[in-house]
Design an enzyme around this catalytic site. Structure first.
Site, PDB file in Angstrom:
ATOM      1  N   THR A 185      16.482  28.521  52.904  1.00 24.35           N
ATOM      2  CA  THR A 185      16.650  29.685  53.433  1.00 24.35           C
ATOM      3  C   THR A 185      15.404  30.361  53.124  1.00 24.35           C
ATOM      4  OG1 THR A 185      17.583  30.363  51.776  1.00 24.35           O
ATOM      5  CG2 THR A 185      19.303  29.496  53.488  1.00 24.35           C
ATOM      6  N   GLU A 330      22.112  28.207  57.379  1.00 22.51           N
ATOM      7  CA  GLU A 330      23.359  28.125  57.129  1.00 22.51           C
ATOM      8  C   GLU A 330      24.301  27.456  58.048  1.00 22.51           C
ATOM      9  OE1 GLU A 330      21.830  30.565  55.756  1.00 22.51           O
ATOM     10  OE2 GLU A 330      22.037  30.862  53.661  1.00 22.51           O
ATOM     11  N   LYS A 439      22.726  53.502  54.146  1.00 23.06           N
ATOM     12  CA  LYS A 439      24.083  54.302  53.583  1.00 23.06           C
ATOM     13  C   LYS A 439      23.727  55.691  53.485  1.00 23.06           C
ATOM     14  CE  LYS A 439      26.286  50.157  52.220  1.00 23.06           C
ATOM     15  NZ  LYS A 439      26.236  48.963  51.224  1.00 23.06           N
ATOM     16  N   TRP A 444      27.308  54.441  57.619  1.00 25.76           N
ATOM     17  CA  TRP A 444      26.445  53.652  57.833  1.00 25.76           C
ATOM     18  C   TRP A 444      25.485  53.855  59.124  1.00 25.76           C
ATOM     19  CZ3 TRP A 444      28.954  48.069  56.634  1.00 25.76           C
ATOM     20  CH2 TRP A 444      29.316  48.167  55.332  1.00 25.76           C
TER      21      TRP A 444
HETATM   22  P1  AMP Z   1      17.291  32.145  58.959  1.00 23.93           P
HETATM   23  O1  AMP Z   1      18.664  31.439  58.175  1.00 23.93           O
HETATM   24  O2  AMP Z   1      15.982  32.535  58.328  1.00 23.93           O
HETATM   25  O3  AMP Z   1      17.308  31.847  60.288  1.00 23.93           O
HETATM   26  O4  AMP Z   1      17.902  33.794  59.016  1.00 23.93           O
HETATM   27  C1  AMP Z   1      19.060  34.014  59.519  1.00 23.93           C
HETATM   28  C2  AMP Z   1      19.482  35.509  59.568  1.00 23.93           C
HETATM   29  O5  AMP Z   1      18.435  36.135  60.761  1.00 23.93           O
HETATM   30  C3  AMP Z   1      20.694  35.986  60.006  1.00 23.93           C
HETATM   31  O6  AMP Z   1      21.798  36.252  58.981  1.00 23.93           O
HETATM   32  C4  AMP Z   1      20.562  37.319  60.762  1.00 23.93           C
HETATM   33  O7  AMP Z   1      20.399  38.424  59.807  1.00 23.93           O
HETATM   34  C5  AMP Z   1      19.209  37.266  61.465  1.00 23.93           C
HETATM   35  N1  AMP Z   1      19.316  36.939  62.770  1.00 23.93           N
HETATM   36  C6  AMP Z   1      19.334  35.593  63.464  1.00 23.93           C
HETATM   37  N2  AMP Z   1      19.468  35.587  64.840  1.00 23.93           N
HETATM   38  C7  AMP Z   1      19.532  37.317  65.030  1.00 23.93           C
HETATM   39  C8  AMP Z   1      20.022  37.998  66.161  1.00 23.93           C
HETATM   40  N3  AMP Z   1      19.893  37.126  67.360  1.00 23.93           N
HETATM   41  N4  AMP Z   1      19.993  39.423  66.165  1.00 23.93           N
HETATM   42  C9  AMP Z   1      19.974  39.738  64.584  1.00 23.93           C
HETATM   43  N5  AMP Z   1      19.913  39.085  63.611  1.00 23.93           N
HETATM   44  C10 AMP Z   1      19.556  37.752  63.709  1.00 23.93           C
END
Ligand code: AMP
Length: 539
Positions: A185, A330, A439, A444
């Site tokens: 990640t 994940e 916050k 929020w």
């Molecule tokens: P990653 O594991 O690096 O792909 O990051 C995952 C995170 O990207 C998610 O938990 C979200 O916070 C963000 N994310 C992915 N797709 C979207 C989306 N369409 N809109 C908003 N946030 C997103």
């Protein structure tokens, strides 16, 4: 009593075997690191992937050994995907934009034995050479190269490796729960964490990706995955493309708007996939040249929220549908896709636009819920916000080689760290990352909503909203913007645009004008850095 159907394991090698057998002559287009183009096809990819698997065995690799890649989206990377997993090794894709310290950490934590590297990233391998004691062999993804030999005398060359592989190698059979690939990640705090996918989870995810109410792929499609192959396996597109026999057009290092425009038109691409900033670049190139993109049917956008202005620009000016999706490392990554239900088809334009910015609903295979801070399950009424939790066939159970981890919920659900609402039809609206939500006096405020509205302004190229420390309200929103060249937009004009669009207390306390905003290797705004730099600006 057991069923009496064939017990055939769900293996990644079956994907490439299928693609080679029934779609063998379908093109794979690949941009090399020197910008030249290689044209190959699924049959060749399969042949070379098998030779690679056989050659890795000859190098002494054992089942389960990890092979790292630091590479662009290109045909060799695709061969490594199938060759490693198919041969019962694990493909560990690495984000080249990690810091040197994080690169060393993930390579050692994964216990990588082999490092495949594109020539562009040779300096990374040189810098790491004394810090990755378990890597037995660095392999340059190309033919023999004197410059690389001078820099790393023990380096091997990918084309020599392929030449040493057996042409009649047969893909082995093994348990479908065997590990196939590994992604860390892009954690902004602490060490990156590894997600170890299995053959079974990858195949089930591929079935999901191709479904009509998901990303909807077919043999007629030509896909340009602009999302890097190190970002959650390019959202599973290489596997799903093999499952359908679709063409892949792999853009290599050419990720700027002009290069993408050229590739899309030259190779008649039908589907593109990537994070919003890439499509802002393509849009700029389209506007500058006056070109059209008639072959492109849709663009899959995820990774960060997609502003409505982008959706409208592609639809209204270029007749390209934007398909908004949500996922995480994940979740393999597809967790939500914004596909309408029959009841949405007759909605007004305004209602459709309000729907389009949502992240969508879960396809079969994923279940969702939202929970409060105390773990209570919250209503799916489209209004109450809580932490999004998911479970499913392709959702992580435990991080790789980490003992207990607090982010994994005890009752079989994965807590995403995203704050969201869910409506009665299961449509999710992500309002923030839990750590980015502002916050203010106990209420929020969604930084994503404020950013999307700002980016909708023609003269704003990029925007970020952070919670800045505030004596009275704890936190208040501050907007950072990058203005288009020549724009003289003022703070008052920008803030006036929010009136009537968001509750009054959401309107940022300040607007800061900056030259550029920091984005990570997967397109996300680096809000930690922004908070470090500007978090005290209201004190
Ligand atoms: P990653 O594991 O690096 O792909 O990051 C995952 C995170 O990207 C998610 O938990 C979200 O916070 C963000 N994310 C992915 N797709 C979207 C989306 N369409 N809109 C908003 N946030 C997103």
């Amino acid at each position: 009593m057991l069923g009496q159907m064939m017990d055939k394991p769900l293996l990644i090698s079956n994907l490439i075997t299928y693609a080679a057998k029934f779609h063998g002559d379908r093109d794979i287009i690949s941009v090399e690191t020197d910008a030249s183009i290689t044209k190959t096809n699924w049959a060749n990819i399969n042949e070379r992937a098998k030779k690679l698997a056989s050659a890795l065995g000859k190098l002494g690799l054992k089942a389960g050994d990890r092979c790292a890649t630091i590479a662009w989206n290109n045909h060799r990377h695709l061969e490594v995907y199938f060759g490693t997993a198919g041969g019962e090794y694990v493909c560990h894709t690495i984000n080249p934009r990690l810091s040197a310290e994080q690169l060393g950490y993930v390579i050692n934590h994964a216990n990588d034995q082999i490092l495949f590297i594109d020539k562009t990233f040779l300096p990374i391998a040189v810098g790491l050479k004394d810090h990755m004691p378990n890597v037995k062999q660095v392999i340059l993804m190309g033919a023999k190269d004197e410059e690389a030999l001078a820099a790393l005398p023990n380096i091997m060359f990918y084309e020599d490796l392929i030449a040493s592989g057996d042409a009649d190698y047969q893909w082995p059979d093994f348990d479908e729960n065997t590990a196939s690939s590994l992604c860390y990640t892009s954690g902004t705090t602490g060490h990156p964490k590894g997600v170890l996918y299995s053959h079974r989870s990858t195949l089930l995810h591929s079935y999901c990706v191709v479904m009509p109410d998901s990303l909807s792929l077919s043999a007629l499609d030509n896909i340009i995955p602009v999302v890097p192959m190190f970002h959650v396996n390019a959202w599973g597109l290489p596997y799903a493309a093999a499952m359908t026999g679709a063409q892949l057009t792999l853009p290599g290092p050419g990720l700027d708007g002009a290069s993408l425009l050229k590739m899309i038109n030259e190779y008649q691409v039908t589907i593109a996939a990537g994070v919003p900033t890439l499509w802002q670049g393509l849009l700029a190139a389209l506007r500058e040249t006056g070109a059209k993109i008639p072959s492109l049917d849709r663009t899959i956008i995820g990774g960060t929220a997609c502003p409505i202005s982008l959706i409208k620009a592609f639809k209204d000016d270029y007749d390209v549908d934007i398909l908004h999706a949500w996922g995480m490392t994940e979740t393999s990554p597809v967790g939500l896709v914004n596909k309408p239900l029959i009841k949405h088809l007759n909605q007004s334009k305004d209602e459709q636009e309000a729907m389009a910015v949502k992240q969508g609903r879960p396809p079969f295979g994923i279940d969702i819920r939202i929970c409060g801070d105390d773990g209570s399950k919250l209503a799916h009424d489209g209004a109450v916000q809580g932490e999004l939790q998911v479970n499913g066939y392709w959702v992580v159970k435990d991080y790789f080689n980490i003992e207990a981890d607090t982010t994994l919920a005890g009752d079989g659900w994965f807590a995403t760290g995203d704050v969201a609402t869910i409506d009665g039809d299961g449509f999710v609206n992500i309002t923030d990352r839990a750590k980015d939500v502002i916050k203010s006096g106990g209420e929020w405020i969604s930084s994503i909503d404020l950013e999307n509205l700002a980016i909708g302004h023609d003269e704003i190229l990029d925007a970020a909203v952070i919670g800045a420390k505030h004596i009275k309200w704890d936190e208040r929103p501050v907007l950072l913007v990058v203005l288009a060249e020549g724009s003289s937009l003022s703070e008052a004009e920008i803030l006036a645009d929010y009136v009537g669009q968001v509750p009054k207390f959401w309107i940022p306390d300040r607007v800061l004008f900056v030259e550029a905003l920091p984005h990570g290797g997967t397109g996300k705004l680096l809000k930690n850095k922004l908070r470090d730099d500007y978090g005290d600006c209201l004190l």
